[in-house]
Design a protein around this motif. Structure first.
Motif, short mmCIF file in Angstrom:
data_model
loop_
_atom_site.label_atom_id
_atom_site.label_comp_id
_atom_site.label_asym_id
_atom_site.label_seq_id
_atom_site.Cartn_x
_atom_site.Cartn_y
_atom_site.Cartn_z
N VAL A 144 0.67 -1.63 -0.01
CA VAL A 144 0.59 -0.29 -0.31
C VAL A 144 0.94 1.34 -0.18
CG1 VAL A 144 -1.40 1.15 1.27
CG2 VAL A 144 -1.91 -1.75 0.95
N CYS A 145 1.54 0.98 0.36
CA CYS A 145 2.48 2.56 0.76
C CYS A 145 4.05 2.15 1.18
CB CYS A 145 2.17 2.84 2.64
SG CYS A 145 3.59 1.82 3.53
N ASP A 146 4.01 1.68 0.27
CA ASP A 146 5.82 1.22 0.01
C ASP A 146 7.13 2.19 1.30
OD1 ASP A 146 5.78 1.04 -2.90
OD2 ASP A 146 5.99 3.73 -3.03
N GLU A 147 6.85 1.57 2.14
CA GLU A 147 7.47 1.28 3.89
C GLU A 147 7.38 0.43 3.61
OE1 GLU A 147 8.72 3.77 5.70
OE2 GLU A 147 7.54 5.53 4.51
N ALA A 148 8.82 -0.55 4.67
CA ALA A 148 8.77 -2.24 4.65
C ALA A 148 7.99 -2.76 5.10
CB ALA A 148 10.37 -1.69 6.04
N ALA A 149 7.57 -3.78 4.46
CA ALA A 149 6.06 -4.32 3.90
C ALA A 149 6.73 -5.21 6.14
CB ALA A 149 6.67 -5.62 3.51
N HIS A 150 7.51 -5.24 6.41
CA HIS A 150 7.25 -6.20 7.57
C HIS A 150 6.71 -5.42 8.34
CE1 HIS A 150 12.02 -4.32 7.86
NE2 HIS A 150 11.25 -4.77 9.12
N ALA A 151 7.32 -3.95 8.37
CA ALA A 151 6.62 -1.94 10.00
C ALA A 151 5.28 -2.55 9.62
CB ALA A 151 8.06 -1.73 9.55
N CYS A 152 5.07 -2.74 8.72
CA CYS A 152 3.43 -2.53 8.35
C CYS A 152 2.50 -3.51 8.45
CB CYS A 152 2.87 -1.62 6.73
SG CYS A 152 3.84 -0.61 6.56
N ALA A 153 3.38 -4.75 8.60
CA ALA A 153 2.37 -5.44 8.93
C ALA A 153 2.46 -6.23 10.78
CB ALA A 153 3.03 -7.14 8.27
#
Length: 180
Positions: A144-153
């Motif tokens: 969704v937002c281009d941040e690190a996937a593991h942090a968003c998850a």
């Protein structure tokens, strides 16, 4: 599994059992071939891990991986693919340098229209997983937002509906590009 197209939600226990079976399959393939392994699974947020759309994404990934190996002159010593309620999976034993294979896999994840939906893990002949960060590469990006996937998850930054809409957009963009 039958040819049913009715989406079936999976439980955490089913996902954990599938992960354990994947590890057993990886260990058996390492013992049988002594080559780096590429494990293909899909990024599929939510309780449904198998659908017609996800099978389409999986088939594109397998085709692209086979083309990648041809492009690099890497021999696929073994390829096993299967589908179950917990999703499609494949395991490829590839006669290649494990670090080069991981770099090429990351490039596919980062550049292909559907690459964000692919989870391409590489294990060296010693069975150790090669991570992006160990190779000095950027972490996977969020759908969704281009941040690190593991942090968003981990923080549950995005509602499931938003993640699923992002997945649908990726697939639709890929289909549109394939037609044009």
């Amino acid at each position: 599994m039958d040819g049913s197209t009715t989406p079936v939600p999976v439980t955490l226990e089913q996902m954990l059992a599938a992960r354990e079976e994947r590890v057993r399959s990886q260990q058996a393939a390492l013992a049988a071939h002594g080559l780096p392994l590429l494990s293909l699974t899909l990024v599929a947020p939510g309780p449904v891990k198998d659908s017609a759309a996800l099978r389409e994404v999986f088939c594109v990934a397998l085709e692209r991986l086979e083309a990648l190996c041809r492009e690099h002159g890497w021999r696929i010593a073994a390829c096993r693919a299967w589908r179950q309620v917990t999703g499609c999976e494949a395991l490829l034993a590839i006669d290649a340098d494990a670090v080069q294979l991981k770099r090429a896999a990351v490039a596919l994840e980062d550049t292909h229209a559907l690459g964000r939906l692919w989870d391409l893990d590489v294990l060296g002949p010693d069975g150790r997983s090669l991570s992006r960060t160990a190779l000095g590469l950027a972490p996977r990006r969020c759908l969704v937002c281009d941040e690190a996937a593991h942090a968003c998850a981990r923080s549950r930054a995005h509602p499931l509906e938003q993640l699923q809409a992002a997945m649908a957009r990726l697939l639709e963009n890929h289909r549109h590009a394939a037609v044009c």
